[in-house]
Design a protein around this motif. Structure first.
Motif, PDB file in Angstrom:
ATOM      1  N   PRO A   1      -0.197  15.166   2.656  1.00 48.55           N
ATOM      2  CA  PRO A   1      -1.027  16.048   3.488  1.00 48.55           C
ATOM      3  C   PRO A   1      -1.066  15.573   4.938  1.00 48.55           C
ATOM      4  CG  PRO A   1      -2.122  15.578   1.409  1.00 48.55           C
ATOM      5  CD  PRO A   1      -0.924  14.690   1.453  1.00 48.55           C
ATOM      6  N   ALA A   2      -1.018  16.538   5.842  1.00 55.56           N
ATOM      7  CA  ALA A   2      -0.943  16.189   7.265  1.00 55.56           C
ATOM      8  C   ALA A   2      -2.166  15.419   7.735  1.00 55.56           C
ATOM      9  CB  ALA A   2      -0.778  17.463   8.100  1.00 55.56           C
ATOM     10  N   GLN A   3      -3.330  15.666   7.118  1.00 58.31           N
ATOM     11  CA  GLN A   3      -4.540  14.991   7.582  1.00 58.31           C
ATOM     12  C   GLN A   3      -4.540  13.502   7.280  1.00 58.31           C
ATOM     13  OE1 GLN A   3      -4.401  17.611   5.624  1.00 58.31           O
ATOM     14  NE2 GLN A   3      -5.624  17.402   3.745  1.00 58.31           N
ATOM     15  N   VAL A   4      -3.710  13.049   6.362  1.00 59.22           N
ATOM     16  CA  VAL A   4      -3.649  11.611   6.058  1.00 59.22           C
ATOM     17  C   VAL A   4      -2.297  11.010   6.404  1.00 59.22           C
ATOM     18  CG1 VAL A   4      -5.348  11.819   4.216  1.00 59.22           C
ATOM     19  CG2 VAL A   4      -2.933  12.051   3.665  1.00 59.22           C
ATOM     20  N   ALA A   5      -1.355  11.853   6.848  1.00 60.72           N
ATOM     21  CA  ALA A   5      -0.004  11.358   7.122  1.00 60.72           C
ATOM     22  C   ALA A   5       0.000  10.328   8.239  1.00 60.72           C
ATOM     23  CB  ALA A   5       0.919  12.526   7.468  1.00 60.72           C
ATOM     24  N   GLN A   6      -0.820  10.548   9.271  1.00 61.03           N
ATOM     25  CA  GLN A   6      -0.828   9.606  10.392  1.00 61.03           C
ATOM     26  C   GLN A   6      -1.339   8.242   9.963  1.00 61.03           C
ATOM     27  OE1 GLN A   6       0.511  10.312  13.217  1.00 61.03           O
ATOM     28  NE2 GLN A   6       0.039   8.395  14.261  1.00 61.03           N
ATOM     29  N   ALA A   7      -2.427   8.223   9.182  1.00 65.07           N
ATOM     30  CA  ALA A   7      -2.953   6.940   8.710  1.00 65.07           C
ATOM     31  C   ALA A   7      -1.961   6.242   7.789  1.00 65.07           C
ATOM     32  CB  ALA A   7      -4.283   7.160   7.984  1.00 65.07           C
ATOM     33  N   ASP A   8      -1.299   7.007   6.926  1.00 61.69           N
ATOM     34  CA  ASP A   8      -0.292   6.416   6.050  1.00 61.69           C
ATOM     35  C   ASP A   8       0.898   5.901   6.848  1.00 61.69           C
ATOM     36  OD1 ASP A   8      -1.835   6.954   3.860  1.00 61.69           O
ATOM     37  OD2 ASP A   8      -0.838   8.829   3.362  1.00 61.69           O
ATOM     38  N   ALA A   9       1.266   6.614   7.908  1.00 64.76           N
ATOM     39  CA  ALA A   9       2.372   6.153   8.756  1.00 64.76           C
ATOM     40  C   ALA A   9       2.041   4.814   9.405  1.00 64.76           C
ATOM     41  CB  ALA A   9       2.683   7.204   9.816  1.00 64.76           C
TER      42      ALA A   9
ATOM     43  N   LEU B   1      10.252   5.502   6.382  1.00 61.97           N
ATOM     44  CA  LEU B   1       9.936   5.608   4.957  1.00 61.97           C
ATOM     45  C   LEU B   1      11.128   5.162   4.119  1.00 61.97           C
ATOM     46  CD1 LEU B   1       7.845   6.494   2.881  1.00 61.97           C
ATOM     47  CD2 LEU B   1       8.760   8.806   3.042  1.00 61.97           C
ATOM     48  N   ALA B   2      12.331   5.488   4.582  1.00 60.59           N
ATOM     49  CA  ALA B   2      13.527   5.073   3.848  1.00 60.59           C
ATOM     50  C   ALA B   2      13.642   3.550   3.792  1.00 60.59           C
ATOM     51  CB  ALA B   2      14.773   5.676   4.497  1.00 60.59           C
ATOM     52  N   ALA B   3      13.227   2.865   4.868  1.00 57.16           N
ATOM     53  CA  ALA B   3      13.281   1.401   4.868  1.00 57.16           C
ATOM     54  C   ALA B   3      12.316   0.818   3.849  1.00 57.16           C
ATOM     55  CB  ALA B   3      12.966   0.867   6.259  1.00 57.16           C
ATOM     56  N   ALA B   4      11.138   1.417   3.703  1.00 55.59           N
ATOM     57  CA  ALA B   4      10.167   0.933   2.719  1.00 55.59           C
ATOM     58  C   ALA B   4      10.699   1.095   1.297  1.00 55.59           C
ATOM     59  CB  ALA B   4       8.843   1.680   2.878  1.00 55.59           C
ATOM     60  N   VAL B   5      11.311   2.238   1.022  1.00 55.61           N
ATOM     61  CA  VAL B   5      11.894   2.453  -0.309  1.00 55.61           C
ATOM     62  C   VAL B   5      13.082   1.522  -0.522  1.00 55.61           C
ATOM     63  CG1 VAL B   5      12.963   4.150  -1.828  1.00 55.61           C
ATOM     64  CG2 VAL B   5      11.099   4.835  -0.338  1.00 55.61           C
TER      65      VAL B   5
ATOM     66  N   ARG C   1       6.248  -5.357  -7.193  1.00 57.77           N
ATOM     67  CA  ARG C   1       4.953  -4.739  -7.499  1.00 57.77           C
ATOM     68  C   ARG C   1       4.005  -4.843  -6.308  1.00 57.77           C
ATOM     69  NH1 ARG C   1       1.795  -7.295 -12.441  1.00 57.77           N
ATOM     70  NH2 ARG C   1       1.829  -9.047 -10.979  1.00 57.77           N
ATOM     71  N   SER C   2       3.981  -5.994  -5.645  1.00 54.95           N
ATOM     72  CA  SER C   2       3.099  -6.168  -4.484  1.00 54.95           C
ATOM     73  C   SER C   2       3.480  -5.213  -3.357  1.00 54.95           C
ATOM     74  CB  SER C   2       3.161  -7.612  -3.996  1.00 54.95           C
ATOM     75  OG  SER C   2       2.744  -8.506  -5.019  1.00 54.95           O
ATOM     76  N   ALA C   3       4.795  -5.102  -3.095  1.00 55.78           N
ATOM     77  CA  ALA C   3       5.250  -4.211  -2.024  1.00 55.78           C
ATOM     78  C   ALA C   3       4.946  -2.754  -2.352  1.00 55.78           C
ATOM     79  CB  ALA C   3       6.748  -4.395  -1.790  1.00 55.78           C
ATOM     80  N   TYR C   4       5.100  -2.379  -3.593  1.00 57.10           N
ATOM     81  CA  TYR C   4       4.837  -0.992  -3.980  1.00 57.10           C
ATOM     82  C   TYR C   4       3.363  -0.642  -3.810  1.00 57.10           C
ATOM     83  CZ  TYR C   4       4.351   3.190  -6.830  1.00 57.10           C
ATOM     84  OH  TYR C   4       4.050   4.455  -7.268  1.00 57.10           O
ATOM     85  N   HIS C   5       2.479  -1.498  -4.289  1.00 65.34           N
ATOM     86  CA  HIS C   5       1.049  -1.202  -4.192  1.00 65.34           C
ATOM     87  C   HIS C   5       0.547  -1.276  -2.751  1.00 65.34           C
ATOM     88  CE1 HIS C   5      -0.021  -0.708  -8.393  1.00 65.34           C
ATOM     89  NE2 HIS C   5       0.739  -1.745  -8.706  1.00 65.34           N
ATOM     90  N   ALA C   6       1.193  -2.083  -1.922  1.00 67.13           N
ATOM     91  CA  ALA C   6       0.732  -2.234  -0.542  1.00 67.13           C
ATOM     92  C   ALA C   6       1.086  -1.022   0.310  1.00 67.13           C
ATOM     93  CB  ALA C   6       1.337  -3.497   0.078  1.00 67.13           C
ATOM     94  N   VAL C   7       2.207  -0.354   0.043  1.00 70.21           N
ATOM     95  CA  VAL C   7       2.693   0.694   0.942  1.00 70.21           C
ATOM     96  C   VAL C   7       2.862   2.037   0.231  1.00 70.21           C
ATOM     97  CG1 VAL C   7       4.536   1.364   2.524  1.00 70.21           C
ATOM     98  CG2 VAL C   7       3.861  -1.030   2.347  1.00 70.21           C
TER      99      VAL C   7
END
Length: 644
Positions: free
Chosen positions: A374-382, A393-397, A427-433
């Motif tokens: 959702p756009a309203q949370v995309a900035q915070a997630d970015a 996002l591709a680098a995180a995956v 597991r740590s990287a997945y839960h963190a991001v």
């Protein structure tokens, strides 16, 4: 006869008339399709401006919708650099939303509106080149209404009967409309600087329609950018002078277009129109580029701007060109040196880093929006993705995939400890991001990934099946975030793993190993060891069951390793036929030898029974069968020996 001919003629006329109407309707629909996208994009930009600063989330949503329209309208763009520059302008507009500056937002969207109009104009002239003047005229008239062409200019556009006439009429009308907008900006300078700047930005965006014309003055773009810079610096005199110069250039352009004058000796349109970055009203953005000409790319403009010092406004492009005025200007202060220079360089580097960070955040936010966040949370997630050290996002995956590959490699070589460590990091990287993002994008894949990662590192018998399943689930996460659907087989694999994992698998393997002894014992009791053929069959069955015994021993070793903390006990699992290439080769050889022994043994039994190559044997058995009647002795082994 005449009546029949009249009916046929009437039918033909009706068909032709209906076909003409259908063609006209199709044309109108085709025209409306593109113009509707354009109108919707302009409406999205207007709503985005109206939403700042009260509702930043809605502003971002509307801005993303306008960006989606850009992807559709850019198919006929005459200059790919225009589309790229508009994408960068979208990124800067997102920053203005974060800064909650309505004026700066209006300035950026004014430039974007001009870019969208240019894309529609390109599509119109492309249709004209293809011979569809009606479609081209309809689109240009639509733009003429939006740009407030005078009635006379609209009539000239309506009367144009060729592609060149359409271009000249539209060019003249656009020049007059832009000049009128600049005069309104001039009139607002003393009363409302912010409103004047918005008018100027709208005029600058509209100038993209004529910026690459061979009849336009190469000074037009410089006048407009200089006016913007002077306005930001509260230099009304310089702003008015630049506005007057731009007005004169536009008036000359309109006159040249109406007189069908030959093209001026200029290369202004060589590279196509590219909007130059206008400074923010609060003065924090970079100043206008020095000598920016139409078609100058933003990167080149920035390089030219780096050569202009902020200490001397007279050194900017907006400085008077007249020699006498230059002589009366105050001398520029000396260049900074020592600590002042270091501080200036540090400040500039910090500003560049902040700009780079803002662009990266905007790019990540766009990736998240396209993924379904959702756009309203995309900035915070970015921001969370960027703070974790990933530029996209591709680098995180990709980081997750790297950890999954490490776990697979470690488990394959028998390094179960290393495989567990890699899975813990994964597991740590997945839960963190990525875990919060996945809950917004695909709940089912997110739940499967979280359940699997929560249990896999605690399993007593960590096998190749476990780590390969984790790698496959990371692949499902990639497809959910970056495009594509997870295969149905993966969900089924996860459901099976839910009851087959942990202690279930090693206990079943141990039980199978124990049960595999039973048929071998019973075979020996039934036929004994005196008959060569049955011994071969027994050995064949044993070789086929060797992998079962091996997996049972590996399971015992894994269980003991989890109890006594001896990692070497898990080494047997690394040579399993399900994991090791050498193990598969050994299993294939065992099967081959088992099959040979079974073939030889059963062949010998068939010969003894007279079923193969034993015609004489069957006759002898038949001849003696009536005379000899064997009585059971109670000893099965002796009975088989006597029979054979």
């Amino acid at each position: 006869m005449n009546r029949r001919l009249l009916v046929i003629a009437t039918t033909l006329v009706a068909l032709l008339w209906g076909g003409a109407l259908a063609q006209e309707a199709a044309l109108s629909q085709r025209d409306d399709s593109l113009l509707q996208r354009y109108d919707l994009a302009i409406e999205n930009l207007e709503i985005a401006v109206a939403s700042v600063p009260q509702d930043g989330a809605q502003a971002r949503d509307e801005l993303e919708r306008a960006l989606n329209a850009l992807l559709t309208l850019s198919s006929n763009a005459s200059s790919p650099s225009l589309v790229q520059a508009m994408e960068r302008t979208f990124d800067r507009t997102r920053v203005t939303i974060d800064n909650q500056s309505r004026t700066d937002m209006a300035v950026q969207t004014g430039v974007l509106a001009g870019g969208f109009a240019r894309l529609v104009m390109d599509s119109a002239f492309a249709a004209a080149v293809d011979g569809d003047l009606d479609l081209a005229r309809a689109r240009l008239l639509h733009l003429a209404v939006d740009l407030a062409f005078t009635p006379e200019a609209q009539q000239e556009l309506q009367a144009a009967g060729s592609t060149s006439a359409l271009r000249l009429a539209f060019e003249a009308g656009a020049a007059e409309s832009i000049a009128a907008e600049l005069r309104e900006a001039d009139a607002l300078l003393d009363a409302d600087v912010a409103a004047a700047y918005e008018r100027l930005a709208g005029a600058y965006g509209a100038s993209l329609l004529v910026q690459d014309s061979p009849r336009v003055s190469p000074e037009l773009n410089r006048y407009l950018v200089t006016a913007a810079e002077a306005l930001v610096q509260a230099d009304a005199a310089t702003a008015r002078e630049a506005l007057a110069g731009a007005d004169d250039a536009l008036t000359a352009l309109a006159a040249a277009a109406r007189s069908d004058a030959p093209a001026a000796d200029t290369d202004a349109g060589a590279a196509g129109p590219v909007p130059t970055e206008l400074p923010d009203l609060d003065g924090v953005a970079t100043t206008a580029p020095a000598e920016a000409e139409p078609g100058t790319a933003p990167a080149e403009a920035a390089d030219a701007d780096a050569e202009v010092t902020d200490a001397d406004p007279a050194a900017t492009p907006s400085a008077p060109a007249d020699a006498g005025q230059a002589a009366d200007a105050e001398p520029a202060p000396p260049l900074a040196a020592g600590p002042d220079l270091e501080a200036a360089v540090a400040q500039r580097l910090a500003a560049l880093e902040e700009e780079r960070r803002a662009e990266t955040l905007a790019a990540i936010g766009r990736e998240l929006t396209l993924a379904g966040v959702p756009a309203q949370v995309a900035q915070a997630d970015a921001e969370q993705v960027l703070e974790a050290g990933y530029g996209s996002l591709a680098a995180a995956v990709g980081a997750l995939e790297t950890q999954a590959a490490r776990a697979v490699a470690a488990q394959r070589t028998g390094d179960v400890t290393g495989a567990r460590a890699a899975l813990v990091e994964l597991r740590s990287a997945y839960h963190a991001v990525l875990a919060p993002l996945m809950r917004s994008v695909d709940v089912e894949v997110a739940a499967g990934a979280e359940d699997l990662l929560a249990t896999v590192t605690e399993r007593a018998d960590l096998s190749s099946h476990d780590v390969s399943l984790v790698a496959a689930q990371v692949g499902a996460v990639r497809r959910a975030l970056l495009g594509g659907a997870a295969p149905a087989a993966q969900a089924f694999e996860l459901s099976v793993d839910s009851f087959w994992s942990n202690l279930t698998r090693p206990l079943v393997m141990i039980l199978l190993g124990v049960l595999a002894i039973v048929p071998l014992v019973l075979l020996n009791l039934a036929f004994g060891g005196s008959n060569r053929n049955w011994r071969l069959v027994g050995w064949s069955l044993f070789l086929l069951l060797v992998p079962v015994f091996y997996e049972a021993l590996a399971a015992v070793g894994a269980l003991l390793s989890s109890v006594v903390d001896q990692p070497w006990l898990t080494a047997l699992a690394g040579w399993s036929m399900f994991t090791s290439t050498a193990g598969q080769v050994a299993w294939a050889l065992l099967v081959l030898v088992a099959l040979v022994l079974a073939i030889v043994g059963f062949y010998g039994i068939c010969v003894q029974f007279g079923l193969i190559g034993g015609g004489r044997r069957r006759d002898a058995v038949a001849a003696t069968g009536a005379a000899e009647v064997h009585r059971p002795t109670g000893n099965t082994t002796l009975d088989w020996d006597e029979e054979f």
